[in-house]
Write a protein that holds these residues in place. Structure first.
Motif, PDB file in Angstrom:
ATOM      1  N   ALA A  57       0.813  -1.221   0.000  1.00 59.65           N
ATOM      2  CA  ALA A  57       0.000   0.000   0.000  1.00 59.65           C
ATOM      3  C   ALA A  57       0.844   1.268   0.000  1.00 59.65           C
ATOM      4  CB  ALA A  57      -0.928   0.003   1.219  1.00 59.65           C
ATOM      5  N   GLU A  58       2.082   1.190   0.526  1.00 58.90           N
ATOM      6  CA  GLU A  58       2.914   2.388   0.621  1.00 58.90           C
ATOM      7  C   GLU A  58       3.638   2.712  -0.681  1.00 58.90           C
ATOM      8  OE1 GLU A  58       5.269  -1.060   2.492  1.00 58.90           O
ATOM      9  OE2 GLU A  58       3.203  -0.302   2.462  1.00 58.90           O
ATOM     10  N   THR A  59       3.328   2.006  -1.765  1.00 62.28           N
ATOM     11  CA  THR A  59       3.960   2.280  -3.057  1.00 62.28           C
ATOM     12  C   THR A  59       3.635   3.695  -3.511  1.00 62.28           C
ATOM     13  OG1 THR A  59       3.763  -0.054  -3.664  1.00 62.28           O
ATOM     14  CG2 THR A  59       4.167   1.519  -5.443  1.00 62.28           C
ATOM     15  N   SER A  60       4.680   4.454  -3.900  1.00 57.75           N
ATOM     16  CA  SER A  60       4.510   5.859  -4.294  1.00 57.75           C
ATOM     17  C   SER A  60       4.264   6.010  -5.782  1.00 57.75           C
ATOM     18  CB  SER A  60       5.760   6.670  -3.908  1.00 57.75           C
ATOM     19  OG  SER A  60       5.963   6.633  -2.511  1.00 57.75           O
ATOM     20  N   LEU A  61       4.830   5.104  -6.602  1.00 55.97           N
ATOM     21  CA  LEU A  61       4.713   5.262  -8.046  1.00 55.97           C
ATOM     22  C   LEU A  61       4.936   3.902  -8.700  1.00 55.97           C
ATOM     23  CD1 LEU A  61       6.006   8.036 -10.334  1.00 55.97           C
ATOM     24  CD2 LEU A  61       6.920   5.738 -10.713  1.00 55.97           C
ATOM     25  N   VAL A  62       4.331   3.728  -9.867  1.00 59.55           N
ATOM     26  CA  VAL A  62       4.473   2.473 -10.603  1.00 59.55           C
ATOM     27  C   VAL A  62       5.177   2.759 -11.933  1.00 59.55           C
ATOM     28  CG1 VAL A  62       3.258   0.627 -11.813  1.00 59.55           C
ATOM     29  CG2 VAL A  62       2.496   1.350  -9.547  1.00 59.55           C
ATOM     30  N   VAL A  63       6.205   1.981 -12.204  1.00 59.92           N
ATOM     31  CA  VAL A  63       6.814   1.957 -13.536  1.00 59.92           C
ATOM     32  C   VAL A  63       6.346   0.666 -14.198  1.00 59.92           C
ATOM     33  CG1 VAL A  63       8.937   1.910 -14.873  1.00 59.92           C
ATOM     34  CG2 VAL A  63       8.801   3.313 -12.808  1.00 59.92           C
ATOM     35  N   ALA A  64       5.494   0.792 -15.192  1.00 65.53           N
ATOM     36  CA  ALA A  64       4.862  -0.385 -15.801  1.00 65.53           C
ATOM     37  C   ALA A  64       5.304  -0.528 -17.248  1.00 65.53           C
ATOM     38  CB  ALA A  64       3.344  -0.267 -15.715  1.00 65.53           C
ATOM     39  N   HIS A  65       5.698  -1.750 -17.582  1.00 70.97           N
ATOM     40  CA  HIS A  65       5.987  -2.012 -18.994  1.00 70.97           C
ATOM     41  C   HIS A  65       4.657  -2.092 -19.742  1.00 70.97           C
ATOM     42  CE1 HIS A  65       7.615  -3.688 -22.671  1.00 70.97           C
ATOM     43  NE2 HIS A  65       8.850  -3.445 -22.204  1.00 70.97           N
ATOM     44  N   ALA A  66       4.648  -1.594 -20.960  1.00 75.55           N
ATOM     45  CA  ALA A  66       3.411  -1.527 -21.728  1.00 75.55           C
ATOM     46  C   ALA A  66       2.755  -2.885 -21.876  1.00 75.55           C
ATOM     47  CB  ALA A  66       3.684  -0.909 -23.096  1.00 75.55           C
ATOM     48  N   ARG A  67       3.593  -3.967 -21.949  1.00 75.10           N
ATOM     49  CA  ARG A  67       3.012  -5.289 -22.153  1.00 75.10           C
ATOM     50  C   ARG A  67       2.452  -5.913 -20.876  1.00 75.10           C
ATOM     51  NH1 ARG A  67       8.846  -6.514 -22.942  1.00 75.10           N
ATOM     52  NH2 ARG A  67       9.680  -7.177 -20.917  1.00 75.10           N
TER      53      ARG A  67
ATOM     54  N   VAL B  78       5.097   4.766 -17.977  1.00 76.83           N
ATOM     55  CA  VAL B  78       5.086   3.614 -18.869  1.00 76.83           C
ATOM     56  C   VAL B  78       6.440   3.509 -19.577  1.00 76.83           C
ATOM     57  CG1 VAL B  78       3.895   2.454 -20.756  1.00 76.83           C
ATOM     58  CG2 VAL B  78       2.623   3.952 -19.209  1.00 76.83           C
ATOM     59  N   VAL B  79       6.954   2.293 -19.670  1.00 75.10           N
ATOM     60  CA  VAL B  79       8.189   2.056 -20.439  1.00 75.10           C
ATOM     61  C   VAL B  79       7.880   1.069 -21.563  1.00 75.10           C
ATOM     62  CG1 VAL B  79       9.704   2.549 -18.491  1.00 75.10           C
ATOM     63  CG2 VAL B  79       8.913   0.211 -18.867  1.00 75.10           C
ATOM     64  N   SER B  80       8.648   1.211 -22.635  1.00 76.62           N
ATOM     65  CA  SER B  80       8.481   0.321 -23.783  1.00 76.62           C
ATOM     66  C   SER B  80       9.797   0.285 -24.558  1.00 76.62           C
ATOM     67  CB  SER B  80       7.347   0.814 -24.678  1.00 76.62           C
ATOM     68  OG  SER B  80       7.225   0.003 -25.824  1.00 76.62           O
ATOM     69  N   ASP B  81       9.937  -0.745 -25.371  1.00 72.69           N
ATOM     70  CA  ASP B  81      11.157  -0.871 -26.167  1.00 72.69           C
ATOM     71  C   ASP B  81      11.012  -0.231 -27.541  1.00 72.69           C
ATOM     72  OD1 ASP B  81      12.470  -2.315 -24.153  1.00 72.69           O
ATOM     73  OD2 ASP B  81      11.403  -4.141 -24.748  1.00 72.69           O
ATOM     74  N   SER B  82       9.793   0.230 -27.883  1.00 69.96           N
ATOM     75  CA  SER B  82       9.585   0.803 -29.210  1.00 69.96           C
ATOM     76  C   SER B  82       8.458   1.830 -29.156  1.00 69.96           C
ATOM     77  CB  SER B  82       9.230  -0.285 -30.223  1.00 69.96           C
ATOM     78  OG  SER B  82       8.852   0.281 -31.467  1.00 69.96           O
ATOM     79  N   ARG B  83       8.614   2.918 -29.914  1.00 67.06           N
ATOM     80  CA  ARG B  83       7.560   3.927 -30.002  1.00 67.06           C
ATOM     81  C   ARG B  83       6.325   3.387 -30.727  1.00 67.06           C
ATOM     82  NH1 ARG B  83       9.109   9.113 -28.874  1.00 67.06           N
ATOM     83  NH2 ARG B  83      11.353   9.478 -28.644  1.00 67.06           N
TER      84      ARG B  83
ATOM     85  N   ALA C 113       2.218  -1.338 -29.788  1.00 70.59           N
ATOM     86  CA  ALA C 113       0.756  -1.178 -29.744  1.00 70.59           C
ATOM     87  C   ALA C 113       0.258  -0.992 -28.326  1.00 70.59           C
ATOM     88  CB  ALA C 113       0.087  -2.378 -30.406  1.00 70.59           C
ATOM     89  N   ASP C 114       0.880  -1.723 -27.377  1.00 75.45           N
ATOM     90  CA  ASP C 114       0.460  -1.580 -25.968  1.00 75.45           C
ATOM     91  C   ASP C 114       0.780  -0.180 -25.447  1.00 75.45           C
ATOM     92  OD1 ASP C 114      -0.501  -4.195 -25.787  1.00 75.45           O
ATOM     93  OD2 ASP C 114       1.516  -4.975 -25.391  1.00 75.45           O
ATOM     94  N   LEU C 115       1.909   0.388 -25.884  1.00 78.79           N
ATOM     95  CA  LEU C 115       2.245   1.755 -25.467  1.00 78.79           C
ATOM     96  C   LEU C 115       1.224   2.742 -26.029  1.00 78.79           C
ATOM     97  CD1 LEU C 115       4.083   3.917 -24.254  1.00 78.79           C
ATOM     98  CD2 LEU C 115       5.467   3.825 -26.362  1.00 78.79           C
ATOM     99  N   LEU C 116       0.863   2.566 -27.291  1.00 79.39           N
ATOM    100  CA  LEU C 116      -0.141   3.455 -27.885  1.00 79.39           C
ATOM    101  C   LEU C 116      -1.479   3.359 -27.165  1.00 79.39           C
ATOM    102  CD1 LEU C 116       0.686   2.933 -31.666  1.00 79.39           C
ATOM    103  CD2 LEU C 116       1.385   4.825 -30.166  1.00 79.39           C
ATOM    104  N   THR C 117      -1.809   2.141 -26.731  1.00 79.15           N
ATOM    105  CA  THR C 117      -3.061   1.966 -25.959  1.00 79.15           C
ATOM    106  C   THR C 117      -3.005   2.739 -24.657  1.00 79.15           C
ATOM    107  OG1 THR C 117      -3.404  -0.233 -26.914  1.00 79.15           O
ATOM    108  CG2 THR C 117      -4.572   0.288 -24.871  1.00 79.15           C
ATOM    109  N   ALA C 118      -1.848   2.682 -23.954  1.00 82.04           N
ATOM    110  CA  ALA C 118      -1.698   3.412 -22.692  1.00 82.04           C
ATOM    111  C   ALA C 118      -1.801   4.915 -22.913  1.00 82.04           C
ATOM    112  CB  ALA C 118      -0.360   3.050 -22.048  1.00 82.04           C
TER     113      ALA C 118
ATOM    114  N   LEU D 272      -2.205   8.357 -20.472  1.00 82.29           N
ATOM    115  CA  LEU D 272      -0.859   8.334 -19.904  1.00 82.29           C
ATOM    116  C   LEU D 272       0.092   9.121 -20.802  1.00 82.29           C
ATOM    117  CD1 LEU D 272      -0.822   4.657 -18.743  1.00 82.29           C
ATOM    118  CD2 LEU D 272      -0.243   6.577 -17.299  1.00 82.29           C
ATOM    119  N   VAL D 273       0.722  10.123 -20.247  1.00 77.28           N
ATOM    120  CA  VAL D 273       1.629  10.964 -21.043  1.00 77.28           C
ATOM    121  C   VAL D 273       3.074  10.827 -20.605  1.00 77.28           C
ATOM    122  CG1 VAL D 273      -0.158  12.638 -21.616  1.00 77.28           C
ATOM    123  CG2 VAL D 273       1.166  12.922 -19.514  1.00 77.28           C
TER     124      VAL D 273
END
Length: 392
Positions: free
Chosen positions: A43-53, A71-76, A79-84, A89-90
């Protein structure tokens, strides 16, 4: 003691990539915990770094509502990044291993922005609570002010009943007055009464301040003067005014309420055509108009209720066959032109000389007559800085 480090949750499938991503984030001294699902983060998590997949497309919205997310991704073109990005998510980084410093800066910036947003939300909540409390206080204050206004109006009605009817003709002398309080109650007061066929008694008072406390003093004045008048045997009228002022001075000092007054007390002898009088710091001085001239009645006296053991003067003035005697409270000085007190007093002399009636003097001051205390306490004229009374 150092503040605890913010905990960064890394969401991705287990493996070397996730471990390397966690190590990249932790290089800047951040605490990192890797998990496969959001539910596995504490519960004390301050921020999430999530891979697009790692996050299904339908869960991005709920994730961002719960925690700030990068959000992190290996490519611009992922498709999962574009969905986010489509769900709002900016904050995203492409190839996070190559841009580790940028990623860490974005993480700290996102945490700082969330902290500021949380503070603003808390401030808004506190402000809303404060406004609610202020509204309650204002409502309570309005209620108390309404009650106070009703009390003041009731007091004003009682005070009006204590004033003499006007105009009156007593022994061939007509007495009239105009009294307007600055609000509901007045510190000005007056009275005139016929003692017998020979003597008429009158007094004119201006109690310091205005409002309820000053009005209470006028009630005391009315009571004492009526009592002393009933006790008087009609002898030595030249002693009566000074005796009244001396007794009233003692009474006011004994009350300890810190109020004093300026007073003029007079006895008119209709047989000898004399005015026996005494005065206590009356300003403006009484003005007598006769034969086209205005005369300031002589005499000086100390304020009543300010100093103990004061002796007040016994004064006599021979009255002409036809005259007008004007008494005004110091409130009239606020309504006269002139840069100095002397200029305003001279202006008053000129006006009482040219104004043959009370109405003319009142109208020359450009004041609304509906402000009279007789008008059921309704003062619809301009607001006055002090009570104003004119007696003739």
């Amino acid at each position: 003691m150092d503040a605890p480090k913010p905990l960064i949750g890394v969401l991705d499938e287990p493996g070397d990539y996730r471990d390397a991503l966690a190590d990249t984030i932790a290089r800047d001294g951040l605490a990192v915990l890797a998990a496969e699902r959001l539910e596995d983060l504490p519960a004390e998590t301050s921020l999430v770094v999530a891979h697009a997949r790692a996050v299904p497309s339908l869960e991005w919205a709920s994730l961002t509502e719960r925690l700030p997310t990068v959000v992190v991704s290996d490519s611009r073109l992922d498709a999962d990044l574009l969905t986010a990005v489509d769900v709002g998510l900016v904050d995203y980084v492409v190839e996070p291993m190559r841009h580790g410093q940028l990623l860490r800066r974005m993480i700290r910036k996102a945490i700082e922005l969330r902290r500021l947003e949380d503070e603003r939300n808390r401030d808004r909540e506190r402000l809303a609570q404060l406004n609610e409390h202020l509204e309650e206080l204002n409502e309570s204050l309005e209620t108390h002010l309404a009650l106070l206004r009703l009390d003041q109006q009731a007091g004003g009605q009682i005070q009006r009943k204590l004033l003499p009817p006007h105009p009156q003709t007593l022994g061939g002398i007509t007495c009239d007055y105009w009294l307007v309080p600055s609000l509901y109650l007045s510190g000005d007061f007056l009275d005139f009464q016929r003692f017998d066929d020979r003597y008429t008694i009158f007094y004119f008072a201006d109690v310091s301040g205005h409002g309820a406390s000053s009005a209470f003093v006028t009630v005391l004045l009315k009571y004492l003067c009526n009592r002393w008048l009933n006790e008087w045997d009609g002898k030595q009228p030249e002693h009566l005014p000074a005796h009244w002022l001396t007794a009233l001075n003692r009474e006011l000092l004994d009350t300890g309420i810190g109020k004093h007054a300026t007073l003029f007390v007079g006895v008119i002898d209709h047989v000898d055509h004399c005015l026996y009088y005494s005065l206590g710091a009356q300003l403006p001085k009484p003005l007598l108009v006769a034969d086209g001239k205005v005369v300031e009645l002589p005499g000086e006296g100390m304020p009543v209720g300010l100093f103990p053991n004061v002796e007040y003067p016994r004064l006599t003035y021979r009255l002409p066959a036809n005259f007008t005697l004007w008494l005004c409270s110091d409130g009239i000085l606020e309504c006269l032109p002139g840069e100095t007190l002397d200029m305003r007093l001279r202006e008053l002399e000129q006006r009482v000389l040219t104004c043959t009636t009370l109405e003319r003097l009142r109208d020359s001051l450009a004041l609304n007559a509906s402000g009279d205390i007789d008008a059921e306490g309704k003062h619809s004229g301009e607001e006055l800085p002090d009570d104003l009374t004119i007696m003739m």
